[in-house]
Motif scaffolding. Structure first.
Motif, short mmCIF file in Angstrom:
data_model
loop_
_atom_site.label_atom_id
_atom_site.label_comp_id
_atom_site.label_asym_id
_atom_site.label_seq_id
_atom_site.Cartn_x
_atom_site.Cartn_y
_atom_site.Cartn_z
N GLU A 260 0.86 -1.19 0.00
CA GLU A 260 0.00 0.00 0.00
C GLU A 260 0.89 1.24 0.00
OE1 GLU A 260 -1.27 0.97 4.37
OE2 GLU A 260 -1.35 -1.21 4.12
N GLU A 261 0.28 2.37 -0.29
CA GLU A 261 1.03 3.64 -0.26
C GLU A 261 0.76 4.37 1.04
OE1 GLU A 261 0.72 6.28 -3.59
OE2 GLU A 261 0.88 4.64 -5.04
N PHE B 231 5.60 3.26 -1.30
CA PHE B 231 4.90 1.99 -1.47
C PHE B 231 5.60 1.02 -0.53
CE2 PHE B 231 4.35 -2.20 -3.45
CZ PHE B 231 2.97 -2.24 -3.52
N ALA C 220 6.76 5.85 -3.91
CA ALA C 220 5.53 5.51 -4.64
C ALA C 220 5.62 5.84 -6.12
CB ALA C 220 4.32 6.22 -4.01
#
Length: 195
Positions: A168-169, A178, A192
């Motif tokens: 996930e970011e 990320f 990210a």
């Protein structure tokens, strides 16, 4: 972590059960041994986890596990096989271990992960067993988990995909990352915009 230690940790116990209850084995106290260094031998651990001696693969898993139990990383970075009477250097193409299986429990930072190596070490993701991520020459992702004594396990390609799928970011100190939430922490994989 040996299979005997797995009974104290539920996720490791379940992983061990799924693997047919691994035989308990203690690790020799190689950190306390101070033998003389006797040079290099013709032994190599390939990037895929295969052990070679004199150019031929070692086909006996019990022998590979024995050698793996006496691996030590020296302060100068050399990987050696060590006994109470001698220490010999070996070649390691990437990491001395390969993480080949993963157990997952929960979500987010409460998510717990545990891994089994190609020599049947059970390794939980925790403060002693950190994740690290590197890029290879082609820009691909190479995740590792610390196993013991400064020795790491490279994740298989399938486990790499599984880890990325859980990613996930998040914004950390003004930068979007990320990464993977697990073991009470957020493990940064890449900025990210680069992920």
């Amino acid at each position: 972590m040996t299979a005997a230690d797995a009974t104290a940790d539920p996720i490791l116990s379940r992983l061990s059960d799924a693997l047919g209850r691994l035989e308990p084995r203690g690790l020799p106290p190689v950190e306390s041994w101070k033998p003389p260094y006797c040079g290099e031998i013709d032994m190599r651990i390939a990037a895929d986890g295969t052990w070679f001696h004199n150019g031929s693969p070692i086909r006996r898993p019990a022998l590979v596990k024995l050698f793996a139990s006496i691996l030590r990383k020296e302060p100068d970075g050399r990987i050696v096989l060590v006994t109470p009477v001698e220490s010999v250097g070996i070649a390691v193409d990437d990491a001395p271990f390969l993480a080949v299986e993963m157990a997952v429990e929960g979500t987010g930072e409460a998510r717990r992960l545990a891994f089994r190596t190609n020599v049947d070490d059970l390794v939980p993701l925790d403060t002693e067993h950190a994740l690290r991520f590197e890029q290879d020459r082609e820009g691909g992702l190479r995740p590792y988990i610390h196993v013991r004594r400064g020795l790491w396990a490279l994740m298989t390609r399938a486990l790499t995909y599984d880890l990325v799928e859980m990613g996930e970011e998040r914004e950390i100190d003004g930068t979007r990352w990320f990464g993977l939430a697990a073991g009470g922490a957020f493990h940064r994989i890449a900025p990210a915009e680069a992920a």
